[in-house]
Design an enzyme around this catalytic site. Sequence first.
Site, PDB file in Angstrom:
ATOM      1  N   HIS A   1     -24.234  -7.443  -5.287  1.00  0.00           N
ATOM      2  CA  HIS A   1     -24.487  -5.777  -5.231  1.00  0.00           C
ATOM      3  C   HIS A   1     -23.180  -5.066  -5.470  1.00  0.00           C
ATOM      4  O   HIS A   1     -22.114  -5.319  -5.040  1.00  0.00           O
ATOM      5  CB  HIS A   1     -25.393  -5.560  -3.951  1.00  0.00           C
TER       6      HIS A   1
ATOM      7  N   LYS B   1     -23.031  -0.482  -0.986  1.00  0.00           N
ATOM      8  CA  LYS B   1     -24.403  -1.122  -0.267  1.00  0.00           C
ATOM      9  C   LYS B   1     -23.957  -1.360   1.165  1.00  0.00           C
ATOM     10  O   LYS B   1     -23.190  -1.949   1.813  1.00  0.00           O
ATOM     11  CB  LYS B   1     -24.881  -2.584  -0.737  1.00  0.00           C
TER      12      LYS B   1
HETATM   13  N1  LIG Z   1     -36.678  -2.123  -2.725  1.00  0.00           N
HETATM   14  C1  LIG Z   1     -35.917  -1.782  -3.650  1.00  0.00           C
HETATM   15  O1  LIG Z   1     -36.333  -2.236  -4.899  1.00  0.00           O
HETATM   16  C2  LIG Z   1     -34.663  -1.308  -3.767  1.00  0.00           C
HETATM   17  C3  LIG Z   1     -34.096  -0.946  -2.349  1.00  0.00           C
HETATM   18  N2  LIG Z   1     -32.775  -0.170  -2.064  1.00  0.00           N
HETATM   19  C4  LIG Z   1     -32.652   0.072  -0.719  1.00  0.00           C
HETATM   20  O2  LIG Z   1     -32.845   1.665  -0.531  1.00  0.00           O
HETATM   21  C5  LIG Z   1     -32.002   2.136   0.311  1.00  0.00           C
HETATM   22  C6  LIG Z   1     -31.104   3.187  -0.120  1.00  0.00           C
HETATM   23  O3  LIG Z   1     -30.435   2.470  -1.285  1.00  0.00           O
HETATM   24  P1  LIG Z   1     -29.659   3.767  -2.114  1.00  0.00           P
HETATM   25  O4  LIG Z   1     -30.331   4.799  -2.755  1.00  0.00           O
HETATM   26  O5  LIG Z   1     -28.497   2.838  -2.978  1.00  0.00           O
HETATM   27  O6  LIG Z   1     -28.489   4.319  -1.089  1.00  0.00           O
HETATM   28  P2  LIG Z   1     -27.844   5.832  -0.942  1.00  0.00           P
HETATM   29  O7  LIG Z   1     -27.008   5.713   0.352  1.00  0.00           O
HETATM   30  O8  LIG Z   1     -27.329   6.223  -2.436  1.00  0.00           O
HETATM   31  O9  LIG Z   1     -29.169   6.991  -0.406  1.00  0.00           O
HETATM   32  C7  LIG Z   1     -29.489   6.909   0.613  1.00  0.00           C
HETATM   33  C8  LIG Z   1     -29.642   8.623   0.925  1.00  0.00           C
HETATM   34  O10 LIG Z   1     -30.780   8.471   2.158  1.00  0.00           O
HETATM   35  C9  LIG Z   1     -29.862   9.837   2.950  1.00  0.00           C
HETATM   36  N3  LIG Z   1     -30.459   9.612   4.195  1.00  0.00           N
HETATM   37  C10 LIG Z   1     -29.821   8.944   5.111  1.00  0.00           C
HETATM   38  N4  LIG Z   1     -30.472   8.971   6.389  1.00  0.00           N
HETATM   39  C11 LIG Z   1     -31.398  10.166   5.698  1.00  0.00           C
HETATM   40  C12 LIG Z   1     -32.623  10.630   6.746  1.00  0.00           C
HETATM   41  N5  LIG Z   1     -32.749  10.299   7.935  1.00  0.00           N
HETATM   42  N6  LIG Z   1     -33.619  11.300   6.165  1.00  0.00           N
HETATM   43  C13 LIG Z   1     -33.288  11.825   4.800  1.00  0.00           C
HETATM   44  N7  LIG Z   1     -32.427  11.066   4.258  1.00  0.00           N
HETATM   45  C14 LIG Z   1     -31.532  10.146   4.640  1.00  0.00           C
HETATM   46  C15 LIG Z   1     -28.503   9.495   2.491  1.00  0.00           C
HETATM   47  O11 LIG Z   1     -27.636  10.643   3.026  1.00  0.00           O
HETATM   48  P3  LIG Z   1     -26.306  10.292   3.247  1.00  0.00           P
HETATM   49  O12 LIG Z   1     -25.500   9.847   2.098  1.00  0.00           O
HETATM   50  O13 LIG Z   1     -25.988  11.899   3.605  1.00  0.00           O
HETATM   51  O14 LIG Z   1     -26.252   9.510   4.633  1.00  0.00           O
HETATM   52  C16 LIG Z   1     -28.392   9.165   1.144  1.00  0.00           C
HETATM   53  O15 LIG Z   1     -28.539  10.365   0.324  1.00  0.00           O
HETATM   54  C17 LIG Z   1     -31.019   0.872   0.848  1.00  0.00           C
HETATM   55  O16 LIG Z   1     -31.518   0.373   1.966  1.00  0.00           O
HETATM   56  C18 LIG Z   1     -31.368  -0.084  -0.286  1.00  0.00           C
HETATM   57  O17 LIG Z   1     -31.128  -1.388  -0.044  1.00  0.00           O
HETATM   58  C19 LIG Z   1     -32.332   0.194  -3.189  1.00  0.00           C
HETATM   59  C20 LIG Z   1     -32.351  -0.003  -4.505  1.00  0.00           C
HETATM   60  C21 LIG Z   1     -33.854  -0.839  -4.673  1.00  0.00           C
HETATM   61  O1  LIG Z   2     -28.974  -1.536  -2.092  1.00  0.00           O
HETATM   62  C1  LIG Z   2     -29.331  -1.959  -3.161  1.00  0.00           C
HETATM   63  O2  LIG Z   2     -28.855  -1.497  -4.237  1.00  0.00           O
HETATM   64  C2  LIG Z   2     -30.498  -2.601  -3.294  1.00  0.00           C
HETATM   65  N1  LIG Z   2     -31.163  -2.905  -2.134  1.00  0.00           N
HETATM   66  C3  LIG Z   2     -32.299  -3.949  -1.993  1.00  0.00           C
HETATM   67  C4  LIG Z   2     -31.965  -5.314  -1.383  1.00  0.00           C
HETATM   68  O3  LIG Z   2     -31.388  -4.924  -0.097  1.00  0.00           O
HETATM   69  O4  LIG Z   2     -32.481  -6.253  -1.774  1.00  0.00           O
HETATM   70  C5  LIG Z   2     -32.957  -4.040  -3.534  1.00  0.00           C
HETATM   71  C6  LIG Z   2     -32.037  -4.447  -4.538  1.00  0.00           C
HETATM   72  O5  LIG Z   2     -31.305  -5.624  -4.342  1.00  0.00           O
HETATM   73  C7  LIG Z   2     -30.977  -3.039  -4.547  1.00  0.00           C
END
Ligand SMILES: NC(=O)C1=CN([C@@H]2O[C@H](COP(=O)(O)OP(=O)(O)OC[C@H]3O[C@@H](n4cnc5c(N)ncnc54)[C@H](OP(=O)(O)O)[C@@H]3O)[C@@H](O)[C@H]2O)C=CC1
Ligand SMILES: O=C(O)C1=N[C@H](C(=O)O)C[C@H](O)C1
Length: 246
Positions: free
Chosen positions: A132, A136
Amino acid sequence: MTIRVGVLGAQGRMGAEVCRAVDAAEGMEVVAKIDVGDDISKLDGAQVVVDFTHPDVVMDNVKYAVEHGIHCVVGTSGFSAARLDTVSEWLAAAPEVGVLIAPNFAIGAVLSMRFAEMAAKYYESVEIIELHHPRKADAPSGTAAHTARLIGAARAAAGLGLAPDATTHDPDGARGALVDDVRVHAVRLSGLIAHQEVLFGGPGETLTIRHDSTDRNSFMPGVVLAVRSIVDRPGLLVGLDKLMDL
Ligand SMILES: NC(=O)C1=CN([C@@H]2O[C@H](COP(=O)(O)OP(=O)(O)OC[C@H]3O[C@@H](n4cnc5c(N)ncnc54)[C@H](OP(=O)(O)O)[C@@H]3O)[C@@H](O)[C@H]2O)C=CC1
Ligand SMILES: O=C(O)C1=N[C@H](C(=O)O)C[C@H](O)C1
């Protein structure tokens, strides 16, 4: 009827993409965007929330939504069996609400998990490598943990124990983490988005199942499908495959 969607983590890498995808999709619109510091009650007009935040905060978000009768589509990682049990307990008091928790919304990732589950009983050796982007927060990835659980269950059902491994000296943890008896290795590298290889080995052959998300738009068809589906699917669903004709 247009589905009213609230997005938690709307300014994040995934959240911003979700806002664009939901607004572009037929029959749904973003009515609330929640970020750190926002009052979560901004969600109150929404029918479905989509959560891509952080493993430390996602449980509070889901609890709020379930208690307020709002369906949930959750992509945030960090869902252990204990967390899933807790969500089920909340849902018992809100039987009309649907919650989908999907370790990965990319169609190819869902398929590769299914393929790995199918292959598991045929090979004595298996290891998972997840790769990744370096921003992350969690390791191993939710996808890798879920894949390991599926493989571990299939191996146990087939009477397979631990994969052969003569290592007795590993002071630096080079053999990775053991998740459900499956070795998982996490790589964090600039230039990557989300990738996974599941390696199987047996006498005279190996099989590698690899999936690559090269852009976060890979997750969006799955998120849109989930938003559309969850309004008619009360209860807890784990994995996007539950909404696909697999
Ligand atoms: N299931 C799937 O297909 C996928 C899952 N993911 C997962 O999604 C999650 C987020 O990933 P990603 O978008 O890359 O991460 P980011 O850090 O880019 O985004 C997370 C966002 O959530 C905000 N945040 C934190 N706490 C809160 C809260 N209490 N209320 C509202 N917003 C909040 C953060 O703000 P701040 O930065 O200010 O802390 C940030 O803007 C991870 O757990 C990742 O593993 C990611 C990609 C695909
Ligand atoms: O953090 C990410 O980027 C992603 N998170 C998810 C995970 O933890 O598996 C899904 C994907 O791999 C991207």
